[in-house]
Enzyme design. Structure first.
Site, PDB file in Angstrom:
ATOM      1  N   CYS A   2      65.546 -15.537  13.308  1.00  0.00           N
ATOM      2  CA  CYS A   2      67.317 -15.395  12.654  1.00  0.00           C
ATOM      3  C   CYS A   2      67.407 -15.117  11.579  1.00  0.00           C
ATOM      4  CB  CYS A   2      67.972 -16.981  12.966  1.00  0.00           C
ATOM      5  SG  CYS A   2      67.643 -17.407  14.350  1.00  0.00           S
ATOM      6  N   ARG A  27      62.316  -7.352  12.146  1.00  0.00           N
ATOM      7  CA  ARG A  27      61.446  -9.216  12.124  1.00  0.00           C
ATOM      8  C   ARG A  27      61.702  -9.957  13.648  1.00  0.00           C
ATOM      9  NH1 ARG A  27      63.497 -12.174   7.416  1.00  0.00           N
ATOM     10  NH2 ARG A  27      62.316 -10.668   5.294  1.00  0.00           N
ATOM     11  N   TRP A  76      67.294 -15.485  17.179  1.00  0.00           N
ATOM     12  CA  TRP A  76      66.293 -15.183  17.876  1.00  0.00           C
ATOM     13  C   TRP A  76      66.778 -16.900  19.065  1.00  0.00           C
ATOM     14  CZ3 TRP A  76      63.282 -11.770  19.564  1.00  0.00           C
ATOM     15  CH2 TRP A  76      62.176 -11.795  20.339  1.00  0.00           C
ATOM     16  N   ASN A 102      71.112 -20.496   9.999  1.00  0.00           N
ATOM     17  CA  ASN A 102      69.222 -20.681  10.247  1.00  0.00           C
ATOM     18  C   ASN A 102      68.962 -22.161  10.257  1.00  0.00           C
ATOM     19  OD1 ASN A 102      69.647 -18.241  10.249  1.00  0.00           O
ATOM     20  ND2 ASN A 102      68.021 -17.711   8.484  1.00  0.00           N
ATOM     21  N   GLY A 103      67.364 -22.423  11.531  1.00  0.00           N
ATOM     22  CA  GLY A 103      66.855 -23.607  11.398  1.00  0.00           C
ATOM     23  C   GLY A 103      67.070 -24.572  12.142  1.00  0.00           C
ATOM     24  N   GLU A 487      38.958  -5.223  12.928  1.00  0.00           N
ATOM     25  CA  GLU A 487      40.349  -5.420  12.136  1.00  0.00           C
ATOM     26  C   GLU A 487      40.912  -3.738  12.543  1.00  0.00           C
ATOM     27  OE1 GLU A 487      43.403  -5.966  11.275  1.00  0.00           O
ATOM     28  OE2 GLU A 487      44.212  -5.022  10.103  1.00  0.00           O
ATOM     29  N   LYS A 491      43.605  -2.133  14.644  1.00  0.00           N
ATOM     30  CA  LYS A 491      44.577  -0.633  13.793  1.00  0.00           C
ATOM     31  C   LYS A 491      44.415   0.357  14.697  1.00  0.00           C
ATOM     32  CE  LYS A 491      46.044  -2.612  11.042  1.00  0.00           C
ATOM     33  NZ  LYS A 491      46.623  -3.637  10.990  1.00  0.00           N
ATOM     34  N   GLU A 494      46.627  -0.218  18.554  1.00  0.00           N
ATOM     35  CA  GLU A 494      47.457  -0.161  17.521  1.00  0.00           C
ATOM     36  C   GLU A 494      48.139   1.021  17.735  1.00  0.00           C
ATOM     37  OE1 GLU A 494      48.718  -4.291  15.087  1.00  0.00           O
ATOM     38  OE2 GLU A 494      47.199  -2.269  14.480  1.00  0.00           O
ATOM     39  N   HIS A 510      22.444  -5.673  23.256  1.00  0.00           N
ATOM     40  CA  HIS A 510      22.054  -6.917  24.749  1.00  0.00           C
ATOM     41  C   HIS A 510      24.253  -5.854  25.432  1.00  0.00           C
ATOM     42  CE1 HIS A 510      20.016  -9.025  22.396  1.00  0.00           C
ATOM     43  NE2 HIS A 510      20.684  -8.795  21.713  1.00  0.00           N
ATOM     44  N   LYS A 610      56.425  -6.774  15.589  1.00  0.00           N
ATOM     45  CA  LYS A 610      56.046  -7.044  13.587  1.00  0.00           C
ATOM     46  C   LYS A 610      56.484  -8.195  14.265  1.00  0.00           C
ATOM     47  CE  LYS A 610      54.859  -6.173   9.778  1.00  0.00           C
ATOM     48  NZ  LYS A 610      53.804  -5.632   9.836  1.00  0.00           N
TER      49      LYS A 610
HETATM   50  C1  G6P Z   1      51.624  -9.098  15.667  1.00  0.00           C
HETATM   51  C2  G6P Z   1      51.819  -7.807  14.872  1.00  0.00           C
HETATM   52  C3  G6P Z   1      50.024  -7.876  14.039  1.00  0.00           C
HETATM   53  C4  G6P Z   1      50.123  -8.648  13.574  1.00  0.00           C
HETATM   54  C5  G6P Z   1      50.014 -10.370  14.643  1.00  0.00           C
HETATM   55  C6  G6P Z   1      50.121 -11.405  13.715  1.00  0.00           C
HETATM   56  O1  G6P Z   1      50.576  -8.776  17.686  1.00  0.00           O
HETATM   57  O2  G6P Z   1      51.866  -6.711  15.959  1.00  0.00           O
HETATM   58  O3  G6P Z   1      49.610  -6.398  13.568  1.00  0.00           O
HETATM   59  O4  G6P Z   1      49.233  -8.817  12.804  1.00  0.00           O
HETATM   60  O5  G6P Z   1      51.630 -10.025  14.860  1.00  0.00           O
HETATM   61  O6  G6P Z   1      51.619 -11.276  13.107  1.00  0.00           O
HETATM   62  P1  G6P Z   1      51.333 -12.586  11.596  1.00  0.00           P
HETATM   63  O7  G6P Z   1      53.193 -11.996  10.910  1.00  0.00           O
HETATM   64  O8  G6P Z   1      51.364 -13.813  11.977  1.00  0.00           O
HETATM   65  O9  G6P Z   1      50.442 -11.964  10.565  1.00  0.00           O
END
Ligand code: G6P
Length: 615
Positions: A2, A27, A76, A102-103, A487, A491, A494, A510, A610
């Site tokens: 939110c 967000r 949200w 919010n909250g 990672e 990347k 994604e 293995h 995100k």
């Molecule tokens: C989503 C994003 C990722 C991110 C993950 C964790 O899956 O697409 O890129 O690493 O959330 O997000 P956070 O905000 O908890 O780091």
């Protein structure tokens, strides 16, 4: 997640409020709303939409409403589904008061029961609606409005940041915060109030962060805040930091590109932020005592996606620097496993957004055992900060692209610093070594940028056209470079949608070796430790012997690896544990260039968000 926003001033509010909501849009949310004191007839006008801010915008345009005092919200769903009724702003019975919140008002049911007995009619399932009715009951018509509002806020339990407008007081925003962030954007003859300065960063130059557990009133020329006892609270008005204003792509094609380039500054900002902390402030912020840190027996690092990878790399930081065993756990798995509460463990939740549902749920579970939880996040205003006992902020500035870059590198920075700080408390290192670690981080940031600069043109011109043609990749690493390989594979997946799998290089024989063939490039991340390096080299030979294609991220001086690889990137040597940080920029850029050559939607990849606020 939110977002709340409010405006009072000389300009028509609607475009400003909607623009603010849009800036917080990335967000994620499921409904949006707007209310203003309509300038044409001084009525309260409200519009809500399930769906996007764009839809809300269209509705408002059709309704032809605007005014100089307004509130806006993106919601949200938590209490009640994503419906128009549950969307904010919420109104009182007379429809003269509108609130955005919010909250969670934890005692909303008790308050609501009393209000219902007093004759108030509720139309939504939300906890937030109670605020509008409380305001109607206790503030409207009171002889001393400020005092009445302070008393109203005193009845609330839980976490909140809210803004109320009322036709009775048409030039004022009533605001309050506890647990949830709220800040005031200070302009000339205008003020904004929002959950995040990002919402108004392009409109005004100054910001005042509303202190915890205060409430007050904001008019176009001034504001006054009170504590629980009704005493006025002074809060500094600060210049808005440049990075909050500059959330535009600028000359960059993508946010991800811009954010990759910002890493050196983000790392330096994060280091300087910790350096500037006064004695005792670290423990206070972390929500633990120095004795606790001295005696800490285990470090848990909890996260999802990229943040989990940062945690996995940081396992090595904590274990080798502090001598304390560390375990990085996936939030979505950990919370369903048998939990063994460890009173001397520090549970660090890593989350860029601070809103990831799995992380929040895990923290709630750990909190229920009365254990020490810390939110390591980039968003001071996040739910995670609110729910953990302590917090630890990275200073990456807003990260807009879904694929995390500068948030990841600042998480590593933050955890490396923290490991050294804990080691100092434990007496394993002295102050000078902590300062040395800070220097290592700053150097790593510089090397990250230098490496990226050195290769970026080649990667775009030569590598991307070649490597975008493959549709499967293997990533290999050992020790600290294995989680970094995880990672890198994430990347690439994604943003390019190319299948990529990371393995610890020792596991190659293995199973994964069966996958090796010319059309499956194997990307290897090297290590500065001679023993580990030679073992990695042996793995590279295994790949080459099967006609595999090797792309190596080698360290300076690792000639055998450079010679054996089909494509080698040579990265400067740094503090051994910081090699992943130095390699991060180039690794991200390599994936980015491939994805771009594939023509992908880089900043908003398909199916991804995100801020993942659902489990
Ligand atoms: C989503 C994003 C990722 C991110 C993950 C964790 O899956 O697409 O890129 O690493 O959330 O997000 P956070 O905000 O908890 O780091």
């Amino acid at each position: 997640m939110c977002s709340v926003i409010g405006y009072v001033g000389k300009r028509l509010s609607c475009p400003l409020v909607l623009e603010g909501l849009k800036r917080l849009e990335y967000r994620g949310y499921d409904s949006a709303g707007f209310a203003c004191v309509n300038s044409s007839d001084r009525s309260l006008s409200v519009q809500k939409a399930v769906g996007s801010v764009k839809q809300l915008e269209a509705q408002i345009a059709d309704a032809g409403i605007d005014g100089y005092v307004a509130v806006g919200h993106t919601r949200w769903a938590t209490h009640g589904q994503a419906t128009k009724e549950n969307a904010h702003p919420h109104l009182d019975c007379t429809k003269r008061i509108a609130v955005v919140h919010n909250g969670i008002i934890e005692n909303f049911q008790d308050l609501k029961d009393v209000l219902v007995l007093q004759g108030h009619l509720f139309v939504s399932d939300t906890d937030s609606e109670v605020l509008a009715h409380l305001f109607e009951q206790y503030v409207t018509g009171a002889s001393d409005t400020h005092e009445a509002f302070i008393r109203m806020v005193g009845q609330l339990k839980g976490a909140y940041a809210f803004v109320i407008i009322s036709l009775e007081y048409p030039d004022i925003l009533f605001v309050a915060r506890r647990g949830s962030p709220l800040c005031i954007g200070v302009g000339k003859e205008e003020m904004f109030v929002a959950s995040d300065p990002l919402a108004f960063a392009q409109q005004v130059e100054y910001v005042a962060f509303v202190p915890e557990r205060t409430c007050g009133v904001v008019s176009k020329d001034s504001f006054v805040l009170y504590d629980r006892e009704g005493m006025a609270v002074q809060t500094p008005i600060e210049q808005l930091e440049a990075e909050w204003i500059a959330v535009e792509k600028g000359e960059h094609e993508h946010f991800m590109l811009k954010e990759m380039y910002e890493q050196k500054q983000a790392i330096a900002r994060t280091v300087h932020f910790y350096q500037s902390m006064k004695k005792g402030q670290v423990e206070e912020t972390l929500g633990v005592t120095q004795d606790f840190l001295r005696d800490v027996e285990k470090i848990y690092l909890i996260g999802c996606g990229t943040s989990w990878h940062a945690g996995r790399i940081a396992e090595f930081f904590f274990e080798s620097v502090t001598g304390v065993p560390a375990a990085a756990v996936l939030a979505s798995e950990f919370r369903h496993r048998t939990f063994f509460p460890h009173p001397k463990a520090l549970y660090i939740a890593i989350s860029q957004s601070g809103e990831t549902a799995d992380v929040l749920e895990t923290i709630r579970m750990i909190n229920s055992h009365g254990l020490s939880t810390v939110a390591l996040t980039n968003v001071a205003s996040s739910s995670l900060v609110r729910e953990c006992q302590g917090f630890w902020l990275t200073q990456a500035g807003p990260e807009i692209a879904v694929a995390s870059t500068k948030a990841f590198s600042t998480q590593l920075t933050s955890l490396y610093w923290l490991a050294h700080y804990v080691a100092q408390i434990k007496g394993r290192i002295d102050q000078k070594q902590l300062i040395q670690a800070e220097r290592e981080l700053l150097t790593a940031g510089e090397l990250l940028e230098a490496t990226l600069e050195e290769y970026k043109h080649e990667v775009i011109a030569q590598d991307a056209p070649i490597y975008s043609a493959f549709n499967r990749y293997i990533f290999l690493g050992r020790h600290i470079s294995y989680p970094f390989a995880l990672e890198a594979a994430l990347k690439l997946k994604e943003i390019s949608y190319i299948f990529a799998q990371a393995y610890p290089a020792g596991e190659l024989k293995h199973g994964p070796l069966a996958l090796v063939e010319k059309v499956v490039p194997v990307v290897v991340f090297s290590h500065s430790d001679p023993v580990i390096y030679h073992k990695l080299l042996a793995n590279v030979q295994e790949v080459k012997a099967r006609d595999g294609h090797v792309i190596a991220f080698a360290l300076e001086g690792q000639y055998e690896l450079i010679a054996a690889a089909d494509r080698a990137f040579v990265v400067p040597q740094s503090a051994p544990l910081l090699a992943p940080l130095v390699m991060a920029g180039l690794m991200q850029f390599f994936c980015y260039a491939i994805a771009n050559a594939c023509g992908r939607s880089i900043d908003k990849p398909r199916n991804l968000a995100k801020s993942v606020t659902v489990e």
